[in-house]
Design an enzyme around this catalytic site. Sequence first.
Site, PDB file in Angstrom:
ATOM      1  N   ARG A   1      27.693   1.767  29.509  1.00  0.00           N
ATOM      2  CA  ARG A   1      29.004   2.285  29.911  1.00  0.00           C
ATOM      3  C   ARG A   1      29.102   3.803  29.825  1.00  0.00           C
ATOM      4  NH1 ARG A   1      31.353  -2.046  27.032  1.00  0.00           N
ATOM      5  NH2 ARG A   1      29.191  -2.457  26.600  1.00  0.00           N
TER       6      ARG A   1
ATOM      7  N   ARG B   1      22.442  12.062  25.167  1.00  0.00           N
ATOM      8  CA  ARG B   1      22.451  11.067  24.094  1.00  0.00           C
ATOM      9  C   ARG B   1      21.067  11.057  23.457  1.00  0.00           C
ATOM     10  NH1 ARG B   1      24.765   5.023  24.059  1.00  0.00           N
ATOM     11  NH2 ARG B   1      26.643   6.289  23.879  1.00  0.00           N
TER      12      ARG B   1
ATOM     13  N   HIS C   1      30.259  11.106  18.423  1.00  0.00           N
ATOM     14  CA  HIS C   1      30.416  10.591  19.790  1.00  0.00           C
ATOM     15  C   HIS C   1      31.795  11.043  20.267  1.00  0.00           C
ATOM     16  CE1 HIS C   1      29.879   8.296  23.301  1.00  0.00           C
ATOM     17  NE2 HIS C   1      29.644   7.095  22.803  1.00  0.00           N
TER      18      HIS C   1
END
Length: 316
Positions: free
Chosen positions: A56, A106, A134
């Site tokens: 996602r 990431r 995050h």
Amino acid sequence: MDRKDVLDLDDFSREEIEEVLSTAEAMREVLSRPIRRVPPLRGKTIINLFYEPSTRTRISFELAAKNLSADVVNVSASGSSVEKGESLVDTIRTLQALGADVVVMRHPMAGAPYLVAQHLRGSVINAGDGCHAHPTQALLDLFTIRQKFRRIHGLTVLIVGDILYSRVARSNIWGLTRMGARVILCGPPTLMPDFGTNGHRAGLPPVEVCHDLDRCIERADVVMALRIQRERQDGGLLPSLREYVKLYQINRERMLRARPGALVMHPGPMNEGIEIAPDVARGDQSVIEEQVTNGVAVRMALLYLLAGERAGLAVA
Ligand code: NCD
């Protein structure tokens, strides 16, 4: 917004968070149009550099960049020169030379995006670094909470589960407390960082810690379940999954104890039947799907604020 990078929410002021959330509202309006495309990032190059699996978050950034008319390139560690032993800094020099305006990154190592930000002239957005931070997940959570309650200030948000390994929890603690919410953390003692006796841990704002979910859920306006981060554990920290389910699963009976109108959230991916019961995940109180949709709007807002031509939003 006067910053080059988005690495965590610890250095975001309340005004900056407000600016991101109100820009994201404008982006939700763009997403509701028949043609979801505006030009403010035309000619800009966004690189998605993902060294860890993601569905996602990566897709969300890709759609966000495309909706703003940017060129998007996806790089994953497998299949790139990283497999040939190239260092992170070398990879960044290459991306710099190729003209990256924004690198969305990431990485399994906490702090990696900070190193990259020092070497890249363009902006860096942290899309998750190890157990550390995050920030875009926390911003989309703030957006979703505000959308439902019209405020964040004064609400009580209960975050349940694997707090120790959760970058989502850490960034949310910063964002929620900065916006005036009360944060309660609940989970097995082995998966809870040491907050001392007064709820204050060096490096994080004060929170309340509780191990009895049935008791603390009674004060919750929002219940946020977290995934057990099995890939980050050496093992041995969970007595058994059955025990975990019994004590900490967010299920229907427990939600009946929460405040009326309480929301259920989860950053995904979910282990249904472990940290959350399937009927609660899809029930009336769940905003889990909205979190995903709002994620695109919030990431559009950040890309726009970091790299956009400010005049471009109104033109369809
Ligand atoms: C989270 C992540 O990767 O940190 N997922 C996400 O970004 N939606 C949470 C998780 O992996 O459990």
